[in-house]
Design an enzyme around this catalytic site. Structure first.
Site, PDB file in Angstrom:
ATOM      1  N   GLY A  14       1.162  -1.263  -0.241  1.00 59.52           N
ATOM      2  CA  GLY A  14       0.224  -0.208  -0.587  1.00 59.52           C
ATOM      3  C   GLY A  14       0.900   1.281   0.049  1.00 59.52           C
ATOM      4  O   GLY A  14       0.214   2.330   0.539  1.00 59.52           O
ATOM      5  N   MET A  92      -4.329  -6.958  -6.922  1.00 57.64           N
ATOM      6  CA  MET A  92      -3.657  -8.274  -7.211  1.00 57.64           C
ATOM      7  C   MET A  92      -4.118  -9.284  -8.451  1.00 57.64           C
ATOM      8  O   MET A  92      -4.166 -10.633  -8.212  1.00 57.64           O
ATOM      9  CB  MET A  92      -2.560  -9.183  -6.580  1.00 57.64           C
ATOM     10  N   ARG A  93      -5.886  -9.133  -8.402  1.00 59.20           N
ATOM     11  CA  ARG A  93      -6.550 -10.355  -9.178  1.00 59.20           C
ATOM     12  C   ARG A  93      -7.291  -9.779 -10.420  1.00 59.20           C
ATOM     13  O   ARG A  93      -7.065  -8.259 -10.505  1.00 59.20           O
ATOM     14  CB  ARG A  93      -7.771 -10.210  -8.365  1.00 59.20           C
ATOM     15  N   LEU A  95      -9.600  -8.396 -13.359  1.00 60.33           N
ATOM     16  CA  LEU A  95     -11.076  -8.215 -13.007  1.00 60.33           C
ATOM     17  C   LEU A  95     -12.358  -8.609 -14.479  1.00 60.33           C
ATOM     18  O   LEU A  95     -11.796  -8.386 -15.106  1.00 60.33           O
ATOM     19  CB  LEU A  95     -11.090  -6.786 -12.414  1.00 60.33           C
ATOM     20  N   ASN A 109      -4.754   2.535 -12.991  1.00 63.22           N
ATOM     21  CA  ASN A 109      -4.421   1.469 -13.181  1.00 63.22           C
ATOM     22  C   ASN A 109      -2.787   2.050 -12.114  1.00 63.22           C
ATOM     23  O   ASN A 109      -2.478   2.776 -13.564  1.00 63.22           O
ATOM     24  CB  ASN A 109      -4.275  -0.090 -13.011  1.00 63.22           C
ATOM     25  N   HIS A 111       1.413   0.616 -12.773  1.00 56.44           N
ATOM     26  CA  HIS A 111       2.371   0.286 -13.702  1.00 56.44           C
ATOM     27  C   HIS A 111       3.568  -0.200 -13.809  1.00 56.44           C
ATOM     28  O   HIS A 111       3.586   1.178 -13.837  1.00 56.44           O
ATOM     29  CB  HIS A 111       1.955  -0.643 -14.698  1.00 56.44           C
ATOM     30  N   ASP A 147      -2.589  -5.091 -17.704  1.00 59.45           N
ATOM     31  CA  ASP A 147      -2.397  -3.453 -17.886  1.00 59.45           C
ATOM     32  C   ASP A 147      -2.173  -3.157 -19.325  1.00 59.45           C
ATOM     33  O   ASP A 147      -1.406  -2.484 -19.790  1.00 59.45           O
ATOM     34  CB  ASP A 147      -0.537  -4.164 -17.420  1.00 59.45           C
ATOM     35  N   GLU A 176       6.112   6.092  -8.518  1.00 53.68           N
ATOM     36  CA  GLU A 176       5.249   5.586  -8.775  1.00 53.68           C
ATOM     37  C   GLU A 176       4.111   6.718  -7.921  1.00 53.68           C
ATOM     38  O   GLU A 176       3.304   6.749  -8.271  1.00 53.68           O
ATOM     39  CB  GLU A 176       4.911   4.114  -8.741  1.00 53.68           C
TER      40      GLU A 176
HETATM   41  C1  GRF Z   1       3.660  -0.930  -7.654  1.00 54.60           C
HETATM   42  O1  GRF Z   1       4.866  -1.033  -7.415  1.00 54.60           O
HETATM   43  C2  GRF Z   1       2.296  -0.961  -8.468  1.00 54.60           C
HETATM   44  O2  GRF Z   1       3.325  -0.627  -9.151  1.00 54.60           O
HETATM   45  C3  GRF Z   1       1.958  -2.260  -8.597  1.00 54.60           C
HETATM   46  O3  GRF Z   1       2.087  -3.383  -7.711  1.00 54.60           O
HETATM   47  C4  GRF Z   1       3.165  -2.845  -6.918  1.00 54.60           C
HETATM   48  C5  GRF Z   1       2.174  -2.202  -5.744  1.00 54.60           C
HETATM   49  O4  GRF Z   1       3.269  -1.324  -4.311  1.00 54.60           O
HETATM   50  N1  GRF Z   1       1.234  -2.490  -9.322  1.00 54.60           N
HETATM   51  P1  GRF Z   1       2.259  -1.135  -3.272  1.00 54.60           P
HETATM   52  O5  GRF Z   1       1.417  -2.082  -2.830  1.00 54.60           O
HETATM   53  O6  GRF Z   1       2.110   0.405  -3.983  1.00 54.60           O
HETATM   54  O7  GRF Z   1       3.380  -0.340  -1.860  1.00 54.60           O
END
Ligand code: GRF
Length: 217
Positions: A14, A92-93, A95, A109, A111, A147, A176
């Site tokens: 998170g 991680m699912r 949809l 999303n 990535h 993605d 990110e």
């Molecule tokens: C991140 O690298 C995001 O880009 C990918 O999963 C990771 C999640 O990290 N989809 P966090 O749970 O936000 O720390």
């Protein structure tokens, strides 16, 4: 002006959720996180939401016989909370198509690569194995394929000599945490339009026309 009602869907650490919580902490920010949903009861991100006094829901995928009923439970939770925009942040699912279509252009999303390169998992390992000199992160609207979808914000990160996946991941993650709040702000300000599957951003300031060269010199 009313702030956009946002839900963040997580499965783990998170840290992107935290970046969004921090951005929304500014009363002038045009969005507000009204719900955090995790499919994993032990997700560390849930504690971050609790600390920020954001309502949480655990929708455990194992409790549902199939994807359609899991997706329907998510949809109910989002509608009950009056959510207008969904942010997937390490969710991680996969949809289902029906859910993705219902939230079309209302679900983003993040990535950890410069899409459309390096979709899927273990991006940093694959970037290094390919010898790519740049990678980065992408915030995009969600489409049924993994993605995939119109790109809203990207940030590029140079691959450095001696990088391993952990070091690279750390530098990409720092980007990110800037890219996701920026994308959310632009969408919440109503500046983002999807036209022929490409994003147009009104009022965007053109960056100086420059190229990064890696390696330098
Ligand atoms: C991140 O690298 C995001 O880009 C990918 O999963 C990771 C999640 O990290 N989809 P966090 O749970 O936000 O720390």
């Amino acid at each position: 002006m009313a702030r956009l009602s946002v839900a963040v869907l997580i499965s783990g650490r998170g840290s992107n959720l935290q970046a969004l919580i921090d951005a929304c902490g500014d009363p002038a920010f045009p969005a507000e996180i009204r719900l955090v949903i995790s499919n994993e009861p032990a997700a560390q991100g849930l504690a971050r939401a609790e600390r920020a006094r954001i309502p949480i829901r655990v929708v455990g995928h194992k409790q549902f016989p199939d994807r359609a009923s899991f997706d329907a439970a998510l949809d109910r939770a989002l509608n009950e909370a009056g959510i207008e925009l969904v942010c997937l942040a390490g969710f991680m699912r996969m949809l289902g198509d029906a859910f993705v279509t219902r939230w079309r252009d209302r679900m983003m999303n993040i990535h950890p690569s410069l899409l459309p390169a390096f979709k899927g998992l273990k991006t940093h390992e694959r970037v290094l194995a390919a010898g790519a000199r740049f990678t980065g992160c992408t915030v995009h609207f969600v489409r049924p394929a993994m993605d995939d979808g119109p790109i809203i914000v990207q940030s590029a990160v140079a691959v450095l000599p001696g990088d391993d996946a952990a070091r690279l991941a750390e530098r990409v993650l720092a980007e990110e945490h800037k890219a996701y709040p920026l994308a959310l702000r632009l969408v919440a300000q109503g500046r983002v339009t999807v036209r022929e599957e490409r994003v147009e951003i009104s009022g965007a300031i053109a960056p100086a026309p420059t190229a990064l060269i890696n390696p330098s010199g």
